[in-house]
Design a protein around this motif. Structure first.
Motif, mmCIF file in Angstrom:
data_model
loop_
_atom_site.group_PDB
_atom_site.id
_atom_site.type_symbol
_atom_site.label_atom_id
_atom_site.label_comp_id
_atom_site.label_asym_id
_atom_site.label_seq_id
_atom_site.Cartn_x
_atom_site.Cartn_y
_atom_site.Cartn_z
ATOM 1 N N ARG A 225 0.829 -1.209 0.000
ATOM 2 C CA ARG A 225 0.000 0.000 0.000
ATOM 3 C C ARG A 225 0.861 1.255 0.000
ATOM 4 N N ILE A 226 1.929 1.223 0.797
ATOM 5 C CA ILE A 226 2.852 2.361 0.815
ATOM 6 C C ILE A 226 3.499 2.531 -0.552
ATOM 7 N N ALA A 227 3.867 1.394 -1.180
ATOM 8 C CA ALA A 227 4.490 1.473 -2.505
ATOM 9 C C ALA A 227 3.539 2.109 -3.515
ATOM 10 N N ARG A 228 2.260 1.748 -3.444
ATOM 11 C CA ARG A 228 1.294 2.342 -4.360
ATOM 12 C C ARG A 228 1.149 3.842 -4.120
ATOM 13 N N GLU A 229 1.083 4.209 -2.829
ATOM 14 C CA GLU A 229 0.938 5.631 -2.524
ATOM 15 C C GLU A 229 2.202 6.399 -2.888
ATOM 16 N N LEU A 230 3.376 5.761 -2.687
ATOM 17 C CA LEU A 230 4.623 6.409 -3.050
ATOM 18 C C LEU A 230 4.689 6.609 -4.567
ATOM 19 N N HIS A 231 4.141 5.659 -5.305
ATOM 20 C CA HIS A 231 4.085 5.818 -6.756
ATOM 21 C C HIS A 231 3.310 7.068 -7.128
ATOM 22 N N ASP A 232 2.145 7.250 -6.454
ATOM 23 C CA ASP A 232 1.341 8.422 -6.784
ATOM 24 C C ASP A 232 2.094 9.716 -6.498
ATOM 25 N N VAL A 233 2.876 9.694 -5.408
ATOM 26 C CA VAL A 233 3.626 10.896 -5.056
ATOM 27 C C VAL A 233 4.750 11.157 -6.053
ATOM 28 N N VAL A 234 5.554 10.105 -6.319
ATOM 29 C CA VAL A 234 6.704 10.280 -7.204
ATOM 30 C C VAL A 234 6.256 10.503 -8.643
ATOM 31 N N ALA A 235 5.182 9.816 -9.065
ATOM 32 C CA ALA A 235 4.732 9.957 -10.447
ATOM 33 C C ALA A 235 4.347 11.395 -10.757
ATOM 34 N N GLN A 296 -4.839 10.791 -2.818
ATOM 35 C CA GLN A 296 -4.482 10.354 -1.478
ATOM 36 C C GLN A 296 -4.778 11.445 -0.454
ATOM 37 N N PRO A 297 -5.248 11.047 0.744
ATOM 38 C CA PRO A 297 -5.575 12.049 1.771
ATOM 39 C C PRO A 297 -4.314 12.608 2.412
ATOM 40 N N GLY A 298 -4.516 13.697 3.149
ATOM 41 C CA GLY A 298 -3.399 14.330 3.840
ATOM 42 C C GLY A 298 -3.886 15.117 5.039
ATOM 43 N N ILE A 299 -3.046 16.014 5.520
ATOM 44 C CA ILE A 299 -3.368 16.795 6.725
ATOM 45 C C ILE A 299 -4.663 17.591 6.567
ATOM 46 N N ARG A 326 6.308 25.715 5.823
ATOM 47 C CA ARG A 326 6.820 25.329 4.518
ATOM 48 C C ARG A 326 5.876 24.292 3.928
ATOM 49 N N PRO A 327 5.910 24.068 2.627
ATOM 50 C CA PRO A 327 5.062 23.013 2.052
ATOM 51 C C PRO A 327 5.440 21.651 2.640
ATOM 52 N N VAL A 328 4.451 20.890 3.046
ATOM 53 C CA VAL A 328 4.694 19.567 3.619
ATOM 54 C C VAL A 328 4.937 18.583 2.479
ATOM 55 N N PRO A 329 6.040 17.835 2.493
ATOM 56 C CA PRO A 329 6.278 16.838 1.443
ATOM 57 C C PRO A 329 5.125 15.845 1.351
ATOM 58 N N PRO A 330 4.781 15.402 0.163
ATOM 59 C CA PRO A 330 3.624 14.493 0.026
ATOM 60 C C PRO A 330 3.733 13.235 0.874
ATOM 61 N N ALA A 331 4.940 12.636 0.964
ATOM 62 C CA ALA A 331 5.086 11.418 1.757
ATOM 63 C C ALA A 331 4.807 11.679 3.232
ATOM 64 N N VAL A 332 5.278 12.823 3.753
ATOM 65 C CA VAL A 332 5.023 13.180 5.152
ATOM 66 C C VAL A 332 3.545 13.498 5.349
ATOM 67 N N ASP A 333 2.953 14.207 4.397
ATOM 68 C CA ASP A 333 1.535 14.556 4.478
ATOM 69 C C ASP A 333 0.675 13.302 4.575
ATOM 70 N N LEU A 334 0.947 12.339 3.707
ATOM 71 C CA LEU A 334 0.174 11.095 3.712
ATOM 72 C C LEU A 334 0.469 10.266 4.961
#
Length: 435
Positions: A225-235, A296-299, A326-334
């Motif tokens: 699941r993390i890999a899928r979400e990381l894909h969305d962030v990096v993609a 993906q959801p976030g803060i 500062r802008p929150v990185p997507p991985a940290v936000d998720l």
């Protein structure tokens, strides 16, 4: 059909005797004392205590029976009784060797008492000897193989036949029949107890294996699941790089041909990386995972999450910083959202109705995520089958924190509540730069 000859019968009998001898002379390789694997010290000492108690009672009574009923000399009676009862200690670790000593003593005792028999009671053995032999067979049944137990019972039957032939007891004496019946019953009892203990051990091992497999499967699912979400962030970032590189020669005036070619190479590499990531994602994402294709959801969605928990009966409060510096990185936000989500789910499952506080704060280069719940207002049963839970949710939190090189602190509070605190760096390692 060929009729068996006398030679065939003798050959068959010899084969059976060799098989019987093999089983009676081949002990198991396990010499661990009976109950020696128990974690409790008093249980490990129990066989030795029982053997000592049996000797304390059987030796005096056995000597008295041989002296009074058979007229044996005191030294001979003492030697026979001690030889019959002492193997009880040896039976704790090597029951087959102890059985040989006990069986030999029974034969010798029967041969001696046959010449001195003048009592109308239990011949050819005294009651203490029979008790010692039966207890020893129980130890044998708890340790040796089934074939050895059958061989021991057959040998007991042959032993009684031999001793009967030595002394020819009167027809009214049923001691030999009693020994055969008791030995068979005790061997069956020990066999059943051992099989039940083995079945329980195998069941416990299977439960441990199943639990380990469930934990491993849950961990792998969370990593996927993390890999899928990381894909969305990096993609997203790779797509932006590809678009910017491809459009740079058109957006920027007077771009040298070499630079334009380099921009084209960057755009092509980014597109190849995206294609490779999508191929790898196909291994992780099933065809029916349409819900996971949503953003993906976030803060920003924490308020909605807390409101959902309130409707489930948990009075939760949310405290957010006025603004993030500062802008929150997507991985940290998720990761922050997922950690709060799992922590609140644990409160709903294990402490329904407990007051809960969710807070996010910025401490220098890190985002602090804290979820604290008080004990439930009244003693309630956990919604899970086990009050302690399986720990799968905590494993997922640790994976989230490890992804961004953060820290996680979880544990019960002195008042009966529970705390989940995560420190998520706002500049996690290997995080793509913002476009």
């Amino acid at each position: 059909m060929k009729t068996p000859t006398e030679a065939d019968v003798r050959a068959y009998a010899l084969r059976q005797l060799r098989t019987l001898r093999h089983h009676l002379t081949t002990p198991s390789g396990d010499h661990t004392p009976l109950l020696g694997t128990s974690r409790r010290g008093w249980v490990r000492r129990l066989p030795y205590v029982l053997a000592a108690l049996l000797q304390t009672g059987l030796i005096p009574s056995g000597i008295a029976a041989l002296v009074n009923f058979y007229g044996l000399d005191l030294p001979v009676a003492a030697a026979l009784t001690i030889a019959q009862t002492t193997p009880l200690f040896l039976a704790i670790t090597r029951p087959l060797a102890a059985w040989w000593i006990s069986a030999a003593t029974l034969v010798v005792t029967a041969g001696i008492t046959a010449r001195h028999h003048h009592f109308h009671g239990s011949w050819p053995w005294t009651a203490p000897m029979i008790i010692a032999y039966v207890v020893l067979l129980l130890a044998l049944a708890l340790r040796e193989s089934r074939a050895t137990l059958v061989a021991a019972w057959v040998a007991t039957v042959l032993l009684t036949v031999l001793t009967t032939a030595l002394g020819l007891p009167r027809s009214g004496d049923a001691t030999t029949v009693l020994l055969i019946a008791l030995s068979g019953a005790v061997l069956l009892l020990g066999w059943a107890v051992r099989d039940r203990a083995e079945a329980r051990r195998l069941l416990t091992e299977q439960e441990h294996i199943s639990e380990a497999e469930r934990e491993r499967r849950t961990l792998l699912e969370e990593r996927a699941r993390i890999a899928r979400e990381l894909h969305d962030v990096v993609a997203h970032h790779m797509s932006v790089i590809a678009v910017q590189a491809a459009s740079a020669p058109y957006r920027i005036a007077d771009v040298p041909p070499e630079a334009a070619e380099e921009f084209g190479t960057i755009a092509g590499t980014a597109r190849e990386s995206l294609a490779e990531m999508r191929r790898l994602l196909g291994v992780l994402r099933s065809e029916d995972s349409a819900a996971e294709k949503a953003p993906q959801p976030g803060i920003p969605r924490l308020a909605q999450l807390v409101e959902t928990v309130r409707r489930a009966g948990v009075p939760a409060e949310l405290t957010l910083p006025a603004e993030l510096p500062r802008p929150v990185p997507p991985a940290v936000d998720l990761s922050a959202y997922r950690i709060v989500q799992e922590a609140l789910a644990n409160v709903v499952r294990h402490a329904p109705g407990a007051r809960t506080w969710v807070s996010l704060a910025v401490d220098g280069p890190a985002l602090l995520v804290t979820v604290v719940n008080a004990p439930p207002p009244q003693r309630t049963e956990s919604l899970e089958a086990a009050v302690e839970g399986t720990g799968h949710g905590l494993a997922g939190m640790r994976e989230r924190v490890r992804l961004v090189d953060g820290r996680l602190d979880t544990g019960p509070l002195p008042d009966g509540g529970f705390k989940v605190a995560a420190v998520l760096p706002l500049d996690p390692p290997d995080q793509p730069d913002q476009p």
